[in-house]
Design a protein around this motif. Structure first.
Motif, PDB file in Angstrom:
ATOM      1  N   PHE A   1       5.587  36.783  57.501  1.00 34.39           N
ATOM      2  CA  PHE A   1       7.008  36.444  57.423  1.00 34.39           C
ATOM      3  C   PHE A   1       7.299  35.781  56.077  1.00 34.39           C
ATOM      4  O   PHE A   1       6.397  35.243  55.424  1.00 34.39           O
ATOM      5  N   HIS A   2       8.573  35.794  55.709  1.00 32.82           N
ATOM      6  CA  HIS A   2       9.026  35.047  54.538  1.00 32.82           C
ATOM      7  C   HIS A   2      10.146  34.119  54.977  1.00 32.82           C
ATOM      8  O   HIS A   2      11.003  34.493  55.789  1.00 32.82           O
ATOM      9  N   THR A   3      10.146  32.897  54.453  1.00 32.26           N
ATOM     10  CA  THR A   3      11.161  31.915  54.803  1.00 32.26           C
ATOM     11  C   THR A   3      12.409  32.110  53.953  1.00 32.26           C
ATOM     12  O   THR A   3      12.349  32.066  52.726  1.00 32.26           O
ATOM     13  N   GLN A   4      13.544  32.324  54.607  1.00 36.98           N
ATOM     14  CA  GLN A   4      14.825  32.422  53.918  1.00 36.98           C
ATOM     15  C   GLN A   4      15.304  31.027  53.506  1.00 36.98           C
ATOM     16  O   GLN A   4      14.792  30.004  53.973  1.00 36.98           O
ATOM     17  N   ALA A   5      16.322  30.991  52.669  1.00 30.83           N
ATOM     18  CA  ALA A   5      16.842  29.708  52.185  1.00 30.83           C
ATOM     19  C   ALA A   5      17.346  28.824  53.326  1.00 30.83           C
ATOM     20  O   ALA A   5      17.254  27.596  53.251  1.00 30.83           O
ATOM     21  N   ASP A   6      17.850  29.435  54.407  1.00 29.91           N
ATOM     22  CA  ASP A   6      18.372  28.643  55.521  1.00 29.91           C
ATOM     23  C   ASP A   6      17.293  28.274  56.535  1.00 29.91           C
ATOM     24  O   ASP A   6      17.601  27.684  57.578  1.00 29.91           O
ATOM     25  N   GLY A   7      16.034  28.631  56.253  1.00 24.41           N
ATOM     26  CA  GLY A   7      14.938  28.271  57.144  1.00 24.41           C
ATOM     27  C   GLY A   7      14.559  29.326  58.149  1.00 24.41           C
ATOM     28  O   GLY A   7      13.577  29.160  58.877  1.00 24.41           O
ATOM     29  N   THR A   8      15.286  30.427  58.222  1.00 26.55           N
ATOM     30  CA  THR A   8      14.931  31.483  59.165  1.00 26.55           C
ATOM     31  C   THR A   8      13.784  32.320  58.604  1.00 26.55           C
ATOM     32  O   THR A   8      13.620  32.445  57.390  1.00 26.55           O
TER      33      THR A   8
ATOM     34  N   ASP B   1      15.031  27.766  62.991  1.00 25.37           N
ATOM     35  CA  ASP B   1      14.696  29.081  63.521  1.00 25.37           C
ATOM     36  C   ASP B   1      13.744  28.920  64.690  1.00 25.37           C
ATOM     37  O   ASP B   1      12.903  28.017  64.709  1.00 25.37           O
ATOM     38  N   GLU B   2      13.918  29.767  65.661  1.00 25.27           N
ATOM     39  CA  GLU B   2      13.024  29.841  66.821  1.00 25.27           C
ATOM     40  C   GLU B   2      12.923  31.300  67.204  1.00 25.27           C
ATOM     41  O   GLU B   2      13.933  31.972  67.380  1.00 25.27           O
ATOM     42  N   GLY B   3      11.712  31.806  67.314  1.00 23.12           N
ATOM     43  CA  GLY B   3      11.530  33.211  67.646  1.00 23.12           C
ATOM     44  C   GLY B   3      10.295  33.418  68.487  1.00 23.12           C
ATOM     45  O   GLY B   3       9.429  32.540  68.576  1.00 23.12           O
ATOM     46  N   GLU B   4      10.209  34.576  69.111  1.00 22.53           N
ATOM     47  CA  GLU B   4       9.078  34.901  69.976  1.00 22.53           C
ATOM     48  C   GLU B   4       8.460  36.226  69.567  1.00 22.53           C
ATOM     49  O   GLU B   4       9.167  37.176  69.224  1.00 22.53           O
ATOM     50  N   ILE B   5       7.151  36.262  69.573  1.00 23.08           N
ATOM     51  CA  ILE B   5       6.403  37.487  69.338  1.00 23.08           C
ATOM     52  C   ILE B   5       5.909  37.974  70.685  1.00 23.08           C
ATOM     53  O   ILE B   5       5.118  37.291  71.357  1.00 23.08           O
ATOM     54  N   GLY B   6       6.380  39.121  71.112  1.00 25.18           N
ATOM     55  CA  GLY B   6       6.004  39.627  72.422  1.00 25.18           C
ATOM     56  C   GLY B   6       6.566  41.011  72.661  1.00 25.18           C
ATOM     57  O   GLY B   6       7.371  41.524  71.883  1.00 25.18           O
ATOM     58  N   GLU B   7       6.143  41.603  73.758  1.00 32.08           N
ATOM     59  CA  GLU B   7       6.559  42.964  74.107  1.00 32.08           C
ATOM     60  C   GLU B   7       6.349  43.154  75.601  1.00 32.08           C
ATOM     61  O   GLU B   7       5.378  42.640  76.183  1.00 32.08           O
ATOM     62  N   ALA B   8       7.253  43.872  76.228  1.00 26.59           N
ATOM     63  CA  ALA B   8       7.152  44.122  77.663  1.00 26.59           C
ATOM     64  C   ALA B   8       5.835  44.814  77.993  1.00 26.59           C
ATOM     65  O   ALA B   8       5.423  45.755  77.311  1.00 26.59           O
ATOM     66  N   GLY B   9       5.179  44.336  79.039  1.00 22.53           N
ATOM     67  CA  GLY B   9       3.925  44.930  79.489  1.00 22.53           C
ATOM     68  C   GLY B   9       2.685  44.353  78.848  1.00 22.53           C
ATOM     69  O   GLY B   9       1.569  44.747  79.189  1.00 22.53           O
ATOM     70  N   TYR B  10       2.852  43.407  77.907  1.00 21.88           N
ATOM     71  CA  TYR B  10       1.721  42.805  77.204  1.00 21.88           C
ATOM     72  C   TYR B  10       1.855  41.284  77.217  1.00 21.88           C
ATOM     73  O   TYR B  10       2.957  40.748  77.295  1.00 21.88           O
ATOM     74  N   ASP B  11       0.713  40.619  77.116  1.00 22.95           N
ATOM     75  CA  ASP B  11       0.687  39.169  76.982  1.00 22.95           C
ATOM     76  C   ASP B  11       0.237  38.810  75.570  1.00 22.95           C
ATOM     77  O   ASP B  11      -0.707  39.399  75.041  1.00 22.95           O
ATOM     78  N   TYR B  12       0.914  37.838  74.981  1.00 21.82           N
ATOM     79  CA  TYR B  12       0.608  37.350  73.634  1.00 21.82           C
ATOM     80  C   TYR B  12       0.247  35.874  73.747  1.00 21.82           C
ATOM     81  O   TYR B  12       0.998  35.100  74.368  1.00 21.82           O
TER      82      TYR B  12
END
Length: 274
Positions: free
Chosen positions: A149-156, A102-113
């Motif tokens: 977050f919670h980890t699913q069986a497939d790692g997501t 899994d690869e994901g991003e925490i972000g939102e237009a107009g803001y810096d994280y």
């Protein structure tokens, strides 16, 4: 896990024979998607020159990397290619194969994280803490937040609930090297650290630590002999993320409730003596 010195990527490697005096590091393998340079972060400062000065630092992995159930979890600050706002990117990597689960991003237009950190408990629950700022005068101050977050069986990873606001900065114009009301002078480096750790007394507990901008050192802000310099602080928050019982646990609960009900039905009426 570390940032590659050759390109914009995360490098995954093993340390063999650790602690034996014959330690060796295997060759790194790049994993995950590419990204680009991080730009300064936004804030809703009244002085226009101070609205884009917060140093979101580079793409280094400054937080602990966790291993759980054969999976590696890491997080760092990146800027997606073609964009101009920093994001907190997280990874879940198969420890044996280096496959990105899994690869994901925490972000939102107009803001810096930025300044992300994480921890993972033995139940696969994940807490990611980070700073966010933007130009919006309502919620653009540098703020410490967290997501669960919670980890699913497939790692997501699947987010549970909404974003937690832990601490909002006390000023909308953080800068150093010059006093209150003046343009920033020099590099506006934000805190180089943050962390999320496990609570040793609560299997569902986490501690989130990060930075926020304090009020300026001036009489009108409660500092009679202040000279006008900026101040920052460290904030620590405890989160208990709870948990859902496994099916066998539910079965024990139901059985227990049934036994209690049977016991109540068999109990003789109470006798009240005056």
């Amino acid at each position: 896990m570390a940032v590659s010195i050759n390109d914009f990527a995360v490098s995954r490697y093993d340390v063999l024979n650790a602690g034996t005096g014959a330690d060796v590091r295997t060759a790194g393998v790049d994993v995950g998607s590419t990204y680009t340079f991080n730009s300064p972060g936004r804030q809703p400062a009244a002085i226009a020159a101070n609205q884009r000065i917060i140093d979101t630092l580079d793409d280094r992995i400054g937080s602990s990397v966790y291993e759980y159930d054969g999976k590696l979890y890491g997080v760092h600050t990146i800027t997606p290619v073609g964009q101009d706002e920093t994001r907190v990117r997280y990874y879940v990597i198969d420890q044996a194969t280096n496959a990105v689960l899994d690869e994901g991003e925490i972000g939102e237009a107009g803001y810096d994280y930025y300044q992300g950190s994480l921890a993972v408990n033995r139940l696969g629950q994940v807490v990611i803490g980070y700073n966010r700022s933007g130009l919006n005068p309502t919620d653009g101050r540098i703020t410490l937040l967290a997501r669960v977050f919670h980890t699913q069986a497939d790692g997501t990873l699947v987010q549970k609930g909404s974003e937690h606001v832990l601490k909002v900065s006390l000023t909308d114009d953080y800068h150093n090297g010059s006093i209150f009301g003046q343009p920033a002078a020099g590099r506006q480096r934000w805190q180089d650290y943050s962390s999320v750790s496990l609570d040793p007394l609560d299997p569902h507990g986490f501690w989130v630590q990060g930075g926020f901008a304090r009020e300026y050192n001036l009489p009108q802000f409660g500092h009679p002999n202040g000279t006008g310099g900026s101040r920052w602080g460290t904030y620590i928050a405890g989160l208990s993320v709870g948990g859902v019982p496994e099916p066998q646990t539910w079965a024990m609960f139901i059985l227990g409730f049934g036994l209690i009900g049977a016991s109540v039905r068999r109990r003789r009426p109470a006798v009240v003596v005056s």
